[in-house]
Design a protein around this motif. Structure first.
Motif, PDB file in Angstrom:
ATOM      1  N   GLU A   1      -5.834  -6.729  -5.353  1.00  0.00           N
ATOM      2  CA  GLU A   1      -7.017  -5.873  -5.363  1.00  0.00           C
ATOM      3  C   GLU A   1      -6.705  -4.389  -5.524  1.00  0.00           C
ATOM      4  O   GLU A   1      -7.508  -3.643  -6.087  1.00  0.00           O
ATOM      5  N   LYS A   2      -5.538  -3.954  -5.027  1.00  0.00           N
ATOM      6  CA  LYS A   2      -5.266  -2.511  -4.987  1.00  0.00           C
ATOM      7  C   LYS A   2      -3.776  -2.257  -5.075  1.00  0.00           C
ATOM      8  O   LYS A   2      -2.956  -3.081  -4.655  1.00  0.00           O
ATOM      9  N   THR A   3      -3.417  -1.049  -5.612  1.00  0.00           N
ATOM     10  CA  THR A   3      -2.014  -0.629  -5.739  1.00  0.00           C
ATOM     11  C   THR A   3      -1.885   0.807  -5.271  1.00  0.00           C
ATOM     12  O   THR A   3      -2.766   1.645  -5.529  1.00  0.00           O
TER      13      THR A   3
ATOM     14  N   SER B   1       1.909  -3.023  -4.262  1.00  0.00           N
ATOM     15  CA  SER B   1       0.894  -3.556  -5.177  1.00  0.00           C
ATOM     16  C   SER B   1       0.379  -4.905  -4.696  1.00  0.00           C
ATOM     17  O   SER B   1       1.157  -5.753  -4.244  1.00  0.00           O
TER      18      SER B   1
ATOM     19  N   ASN C   1      -4.103  -0.093   4.968  1.00  0.00           N
ATOM     20  CA  ASN C   1      -5.318  -0.600   4.315  1.00  0.00           C
ATOM     21  C   ASN C   1      -6.471   0.315   4.714  1.00  0.00           C
ATOM     22  O   ASN C   1      -6.971   0.253   5.838  1.00  0.00           O
TER      23      ASN C   1
ATOM     24  N   LEU D   1      -6.479  -7.037   2.758  1.00  0.00           N
ATOM     25  CA  LEU D   1      -5.633  -7.097   1.558  1.00  0.00           C
ATOM     26  C   LEU D   1      -4.560  -8.152   1.775  1.00  0.00           C
ATOM     27  O   LEU D   1      -3.977  -8.251   2.857  1.00  0.00           O
TER      28      LEU D   1
ATOM     29  N   TYR E   1     -11.874  -1.829  -1.135  1.00  0.00           N
ATOM     30  CA  TYR E   1     -10.424  -1.939  -1.095  1.00  0.00           C
ATOM     31  C   TYR E   1      -9.781  -0.562  -1.197  1.00  0.00           C
ATOM     32  O   TYR E   1     -10.128   0.234  -2.084  1.00  0.00           O
ATOM     33  N   GLY E   2      -8.872  -0.307  -0.272  1.00  0.00           N
ATOM     34  CA  GLY E   2      -8.133   0.951  -0.285  1.00  0.00           C
ATOM     35  C   GLY E   2      -6.727   0.740   0.254  1.00  0.00           C
ATOM     36  O   GLY E   2      -6.523  -0.012   1.215  1.00  0.00           O
TER      37      GLY E   2
END
Length: 389
Positions: A347-349, A344, A283, A289, A254-255
């Protein structure tokens, strides 16, 4: 009277002599009868079952029932079946042996079932002089001229930076030694290598009826997305081939980044007005995401809204455009202000810090000029009115 009695007696004597003569002649002309063989061949298993490519060994006893040592010539009758065989005793090939009176010698018959053979019962015979031992082999399945490539673990799971390693067995079920070329039909960017022992190879040799263990290493590209990938593997030559498909289940990474199309994180606004800024939400991972919400942390009196404020999903490697509408406080003084924007998800922010420069309104500039003009006009009026006195 005496003559009458002598004639019948003479006839009886003549007939007896005639019968004895015929019997003696018959005995004289009769041919001698051959003696029965004193050698016997014995095995407890007269019919065994085996698959194609297998080997069967019969333990055979050579028994001498005679009163003297017998020299025995051994032979094998294939009865038209072209199978490989070997007769051995004491670990060596044997075709003749001596057996003492009342003694037993043992020999072994090894039969090699061909790979290319039909299912069924095949009959043979082992012979020793006048003795014959019939045996049979029940081929349990249809034989083929083929190659097999198999693995006990065809699917594996790992991260995008993992190397997926599979152990495969290549079996040569043909009647001759084969050289196989190894290849993989992987997607662009995937690296597949084959290893035989400690050596990286592109081909291997396998003896007839033999097998070889091959290690297959699969490395995905750095930009691989989450998912399950199939890699077809082949071992082939001009006469035979085998295929195998392995699976690599790549788990996602996740990015997430939040920026602008030109990566410029600054803008300006007039106090009390608003500015629309184009944002990019990217992403950078290998997994999708979902449920990305956009929020802002602003100075007092400021407002920020987003269009759209929520992103349902962003596919791996994809970018979505968002508009941020920044409205400054009408009482804001000229200067630089910081607005923190955040994207946000579960999985990721990701965050971006914007520098917003507030400028004075042009209207106030004109008002200032107007005041200056009014003041100047007032001074001029007073000077004209009271200056003469």
């Amino acid at each position: 009277m005496r003559q009458a009695c002598s004639k019948p007696l003479f006839k009886m004597l003549f007939a007896l002599i005639l019968v004895l003569g015929v019997s003696i002649a018959g005995i004289t002309d009769a041919k001698p009868v051959a003696a029965a063989s004193a050698v016997e061949l014995y095995t407890p298993y007269l019919q065994l079952s085996a698959p194609p490519g297998d080997s069967i060994t019969y333990a055979i006893d050579v028994i001498n029932h005679g009163s003297s040592t017998e020299t025995v010539d051994l032979s094998f009758d294939s009865l038209g079946n072209k199978w490989d065989y070997e007769l051995t005793a004491g670990g060596r090939a044997v075709s003749r042996l001596a057996v003492k009176a009342g003694d037993t010698q043992s020999v072994n018959l090894q039969l090699n079932v061909p790979l290319e053979v039909n299912k069924g019962v095949y009959r043979f015979a082992v012979k020793a002089d006048g003795a014959s031992l019939p045996i049979a082999v029940d081929v349990s399945e249809q034989g083929t001229f083929r190659t097999e490539l198999t693995t006990d673990q065809p699917n594996m799971q790992g991260h995008p930076d993992s190397t997926f390693t599979y152990s495969a067995t290549l079996r040569n079920r043909t009647a001759s030694k084969q050289t196989y070329g190894l290849s993989a039909q992987a997607e662009p960017g995937w690296d597949v290598t084959f290893t035989d022992g400690a050596n990286s190879v592109t081909s291997v040799d396998v003896d007839a009826g033999g097998e070889k263990t091959i290690s297959i290493a699969v490395k995905p590209p750095e930009t691989v997305k989450k998912g399950t990938y199939q890699i077809p593997i082949s071992a082939m030559n001009n006469s035979t081939s085998a295929d195998l498909t392995v699976e690599a289940a790549v788990t996602g990474t996740y990015g997430l980044t939040l920026s602008t199309p030109n990566d410029l994180l600054s803008t300006d606004v007039t106090a009390g007005s608003q500015r629309t800024v184009d944002l990019t939400v990217t992403n950078t991972g290998s997994a999708d995401l979902k449920g990305i919400n956009l929020t802002a942390d602003t100075p007092s009196g400021w407002e920020v809204s987003f269009e759209p404020a929520t992103l349902d999903t962003i596919a791996a490697g994809q970018t979505t455009q968002v508009k941020a509408i920044i409205k400054s406080d009408k009482k804001a003084l000229a200067g630089d202000y910081v607005v923190n924007l955040t994207a946000s998800g579960v999985e990721k922010t990701a965050s971006a810090q914007f520098r917003v420069a507030v400028k004075t309104s042009v209207l106030w500039g004109w008002v200032g000029i107007l005041i200056i003009i009014i003041v100047a006009a007032g001074i001029y009026f007073l000077f004209r009115k009271y200056g003469r006195r």
